[in-house]
Structure formats: structure tokens, C-alpha cells
Design a protein around this motif. Structure first.
Motif, PDB file in Angstrom:
ATOM      1  N   SER A   6       0.834  -1.206   0.000  1.00 24.97           N
ATOM      2  CA  SER A   6       0.000   0.000   0.000  1.00 24.97           C
ATOM      3  C   SER A   6       0.873   1.261   0.000  1.00 24.97           C
ATOM      4  CB  SER A   6      -0.940   0.003   1.205  1.00 24.97           C
ATOM      5  OG  SER A   6      -0.217  -0.040   2.417  1.00 24.97           O
ATOM      6  N   THR A   7       2.002   1.210   0.706  1.00 24.00           N
ATOM      7  CA  THR A   7       2.930   2.349   0.695  1.00 24.00           C
ATOM      8  C   THR A   7       3.536   2.528  -0.686  1.00 24.00           C
ATOM      9  OG1 THR A   7       3.471   2.001   3.032  1.00 24.00           O
ATOM     10  CG2 THR A   7       4.994   3.354   1.749  1.00 24.00           C
ATOM     11  N   GLN A   8       3.890   1.428  -1.330  1.00 22.38           N
ATOM     12  CA  GLN A   8       4.409   1.500  -2.706  1.00 22.38           C
ATOM     13  C   GLN A   8       3.426   2.233  -3.618  1.00 22.38           C
ATOM     14  OE1 GLN A   8       5.090  -2.892  -3.184  1.00 22.38           O
ATOM     15  NE2 GLN A   8       6.871  -2.202  -4.328  1.00 22.38           N
ATOM     16  N   LEU A   9       2.184   1.775  -3.580  1.00 23.05           N
ATOM     17  CA  LEU A   9       1.175   2.333  -4.480  1.00 23.05           C
ATOM     18  C   LEU A   9       0.851   3.791  -4.149  1.00 23.05           C
ATOM     19  CD1 LEU A   9      -1.212  -0.745  -4.850  1.00 23.05           C
ATOM     20  CD2 LEU A   9       0.589   0.023  -6.399  1.00 23.05           C
ATOM     21  N   ASN A  10       0.879   4.126  -2.871  1.00 22.87           N
ATOM     22  CA  ASN A  10       0.654   5.520  -2.490  1.00 22.87           C
ATOM     23  C   ASN A  10       1.767   6.428  -3.020  1.00 22.87           C
ATOM     24  OD1 ASN A  10      -1.763   5.146  -1.119  1.00 22.87           O
ATOM     25  ND2 ASN A  10      -0.761   4.728   0.845  1.00 22.87           N
ATOM     26  N   LEU A  11       2.996   5.960  -2.923  1.00 22.37           N
ATOM     27  CA  LEU A  11       4.120   6.746  -3.447  1.00 22.37           C
ATOM     28  C   LEU A  11       3.981   6.933  -4.957  1.00 22.37           C
ATOM     29  CD1 LEU A  11       7.154   5.218  -1.486  1.00 22.37           C
ATOM     30  CD2 LEU A  11       6.152   7.489  -1.192  1.00 22.37           C
ATOM     31  N   LEU A  12       3.517   5.880  -5.634  1.00 19.88           N
ATOM     32  CA  LEU A  12       3.345   5.954  -7.080  1.00 19.88           C
ATOM     33  C   LEU A  12       2.209   6.911  -7.443  1.00 19.88           C
ATOM     34  CD1 LEU A  12       4.380   4.831  -9.783  1.00 19.88           C
ATOM     35  CD2 LEU A  12       2.721   2.973  -9.558  1.00 19.88           C
ATOM     36  N   ALA A  13       1.106   6.810  -6.719  1.00 15.57           N
ATOM     37  CA  ALA A  13      -0.041   7.671  -6.991  1.00 15.57           C
ATOM     38  C   ALA A  13       0.299   9.138  -6.750  1.00 15.57           C
ATOM     39  CB  ALA A  13      -1.220   7.254  -6.121  1.00 15.57           C
ATOM     40  N   GLN A  14       1.144   9.387  -5.758  1.00 10.95           N
ATOM     41  CA  GLN A  14       1.556  10.751  -5.447  1.00 10.95           C
ATOM     42  C   GLN A  14       2.724  11.220  -6.313  1.00 10.95           C
ATOM     43  OE1 GLN A  14       2.373  10.752  -1.222  1.00 10.95           O
ATOM     44  NE2 GLN A  14       0.412   9.769  -0.756  1.00 10.95           N
ATOM     45  N   GLN A  15       3.146  10.337  -7.239  1.00  7.28           N
ATOM     46  CA  GLN A  15       4.231  10.632  -8.173  1.00  7.28           C
ATOM     47  C   GLN A  15       5.552  10.923  -7.460  1.00  7.28           C
ATOM     48  OE1 GLN A  15       3.122  13.396 -11.283  1.00  7.28           O
ATOM     49  NE2 GLN A  15       1.061  12.563 -11.449  1.00  7.28           N
ATOM     50  N   LYS A  16       5.737  10.272  -6.305  1.00  4.34           N
ATOM     51  CA  LYS A  16       7.006  10.387  -5.590  1.00  4.34           C
ATOM     52  C   LYS A  16       8.009   9.342  -6.079  1.00  4.34           C
ATOM     53  CE  LYS A  16       5.084  12.479  -1.423  1.00  4.34           C
ATOM     54  NZ  LYS A  16       4.887  12.382   0.048  1.00  4.34           N
ATOM     55  N   ALA A  32      -5.273  -2.789  -1.729  1.00  5.44           N
ATOM     56  CA  ALA A  32      -6.314  -1.865  -2.177  1.00  5.44           C
ATOM     57  C   ALA A  32      -6.127  -1.554  -3.653  1.00  5.44           C
ATOM     58  CB  ALA A  32      -6.240  -0.582  -1.353  1.00  5.44           C
ATOM     59  N   ALA A  33      -7.225  -1.374  -4.345  1.00  2.63           N
ATOM     60  CA  ALA A  33      -7.156  -1.089  -5.782  1.00  2.63           C
ATOM     61  C   ALA A  33      -6.354   0.189  -6.018  1.00  2.63           C
ATOM     62  CB  ALA A  33      -8.563  -0.940  -6.340  1.00  2.63           C
ATOM     63  N   PHE A  34      -5.536   0.152  -7.050  1.00  5.30           N
ATOM     64  CA  PHE A  34      -4.694   1.298  -7.359  1.00  5.30           C
ATOM     65  C   PHE A  34      -5.492   2.306  -8.176  1.00  5.30           C
ATOM     66  CE2 PHE A  34      -1.430   3.208 -10.247  1.00  5.30           C
ATOM     67  CZ  PHE A  34      -0.854   4.025  -9.288  1.00  5.30           C
ATOM     68  N   GLU A  35      -5.606   3.506  -7.637  1.00  4.79           N
ATOM     69  CA  GLU A  35      -6.359   4.542  -8.320  1.00  4.79           C
ATOM     70  C   GLU A  35      -5.497   5.800  -8.469  1.00  4.79           C
ATOM     71  OE1 GLU A  35      -9.965   5.298  -6.291  1.00  4.79           O
ATOM     72  OE2 GLU A  35     -10.763   3.266  -6.553  1.00  4.79           O
ATOM     73  N   SER A  36      -5.507   6.355  -9.646  1.00  3.75           N
ATOM     74  CA  SER A  36      -4.775   7.592  -9.887  1.00  3.75           C
ATOM     75  C   SER A  36      -5.342   8.269 -11.121  1.00  3.75           C
ATOM     76  CB  SER A  36      -3.283   7.309 -10.079  1.00  3.75           C
ATOM     77  OG  SER A  36      -2.597   8.495 -10.402  1.00  3.75           O
ATOM     78  N   LYS A  37      -5.285   9.575 -11.133  1.00  2.52           N
ATOM     79  CA  LYS A  37      -5.762  10.330 -12.286  1.00  2.52           C
ATOM     80  C   LYS A  37      -4.712  10.358 -13.383  1.00  2.52           C
ATOM     81  CE  LYS A  37      -8.780  13.269  -9.505  1.00  2.52           C
ATOM     82  NZ  LYS A  37      -9.084  14.663  -9.064  1.00  2.52           N
TER      83      LYS A  37
END
Length: 232
Positions: free
Chosen positions: A150-160, A175-180
Motif C-alpha cells: 500500500s505504501t508502494q502504491l501511495n508513493l506511485l499515486a503521489q508521483q514520488k 487496495a485497488a490502485f487509483e490515480s488520475k
């Protein structure tokens, strides 16, 4: 009176003998992250161990430290690992039966779209196969080690970071990966997963391999795969 005392002593001796006997035939492993693949492997190994007179004892244990604990004999081994652990954990001995194959997958930004072009990537520290893959591909970007998918995906979604590398069976319940933004999923490689024992238990390996082969031949493995909806 003497007869009752003797009977009491006999019962006490039997109780402690049974306790020692049960402890002697129990092996302890850390609890895996629940997924259809992991639950299948655990049930299969429980059957195989029961067949040779042993019982699996599962405890909650830090996944990050589980490999070191198994290598040092604090745990009796690892329920499922790929061969990348053999390089740095010399006390772990492989049970040569393929539990299942898993995919190493990469979630990445659409541009740039090649692994070697990414400037940063997040991995979970508990899975050495990720770091080994990056080393073998001579990835030159930054590698960020985290504790969870989940931390991996959050970093990716936040473009970090520009990519997140993970094993598919661990990602199943995330959790499903969601990003604009635009992201892609790519399968990089497939690896077999094996059961490992600390070298102190290596005398069990031949028996386990025979038991697992028998469970395959008598249809038990097929039935377990159907139970967990697996098709590998």
C-alpha cells in the motif's frame, strides 16, 4: 495409598512425556500474508507434514526479519520463497517441490515506459527477488525500500516514484490502485516458489518431497487448487 501415588506419578510422567513428544514434532513458521496462493500452499504443507508425523505451528512474526530468523534457526524455515534467498541465507535448504509460480509485476508511469528509463522505484524490503531483479537488470535509478504494498502504491499515486515492483500473490489483497495520471502494469518475469527449511531440519526434506509427490499423484493438489480458485 501407594497404589494411588504410583498412578498419579505415572499420569504426571505421561503428561510431560506427551508434551515433549508434541513439541519435538512441531515446526514453527511465520504467518504468511493471506492470499489464495499462500492459503493453498499452507494447507498443502500442513497435509504433507501431517503425513510424516509433524505439525505446522504458525506465529505472527515481522516479515522483514523472518528470513534472518529462519536462517539463524529462530524459525524452522520459510513456508514459501523463491531461489533468490539462497544467495544470502546459506542455512536455508530448499524442498525441491514447486509450490506454485508467481509473477514479478511492475506498476509504472506511462512515460517513460521502460524499466531502465525510470528514475525511481519502490520495493517491499521483505521480498529479496525484487532487489535481485533490479541488480541483474542493472537498474540505475533510486530504489526506495518500504514496508508494504500500500505504501508502494501511495508513493506511485503521489508521483514520488515512477514505478512500484511487487510479487503478484502479495498484491492480491491490496487496495485497488487509483490515480488520475497514466499508469501501466507489466509482468517482468515468472518464478517458482519453494518451501525452505533451516539446515537443522534437513533430514525431513526427502520425506517431505515424497509426501508432496504423493499428494500430487493422488489428486489432493488438484483438489486444493480448485478449492482456492487457482489455475497454475
Amino acid at each position: 495409598m501407594n497404589s494411588r501415588f504410583s498412578t498419579l506419578l505415572l499420569l504426571i510422567n505421561l503428561f510431560f512425556s506427551a508434551s515433549c513428544f508434541s513439541h519435538q514434532y512441531r515446526l514453527t513458521f511465520n504467518r504468511p500474508q493471506s492470499s489464495p496462493q499462500a492459503d493453498y500452499a499452507l494447507e498443502l504443507l500442513k497435509l504433507a507434514y501431517a503425513d510424516i508425523g509433524f505439525k505446522i505451528h504458525i506465529i505472527d512474526f515481522s516479515r522483514k526479519n523472518a528470513l534472518l530468523a529462519a536462517n539463524n534457526g529462530v524459525l524452522d524455515g520459510q513456508l514459501g520463497r523463491d531461489i533468490s534467498v539462497e544467495q544470502n541465507y546459506k542455512n536455508l535448504v530448499r524442498v525441491n517441490y514447486e509450490l506454485f509460480k508467481f509473477d514479478l509485476i511492475l506498476y509504472k508511469t506511462c512515460l517513460p515506459n521502460k524499466l531502465e528509463q525510470l528514475n525511481s522505484i519502490a520495493i517491499v524490503d521483505a521480498y529479496p527477488v525484487q532487489e535481485r531483479y533490479l541488480t541483474n537488470t542493472k537498474f540505475s535509478g533510486s530504489v526506495i525500500k518500504v514496508k508494504s504494498i500500500s505504501t508502494q502504491l501511495n508513493l506511485l499515486a503521489q508521483q514520488k516514484v515512477q514505478g512500484a515492483l511487487m510479487v503478484d500473490f502479495a498484491a492480491t489483497n491490496s487496495a485497488a490502485f487509483e490515480s488520475k495520471s497514466c499508469f501501466q502494469k507489466e509482468v517482468l518475469a515468472s518464478y517458482p516458489l519453494y518451501h525452505y527449511l533451516n539446515k537443522n531440519n534437513k533430514n525431513l526434506i526427502g520425506k517431505l518431497e515424497k509426501s508432496l509427490t504423493n499428494l500430487t499423484n493422488n489428486g489432493t493438489v488438484y483438489a486444493l487448487k480448485a478449492k482456492y480458485g487457482l489455475h497454475f
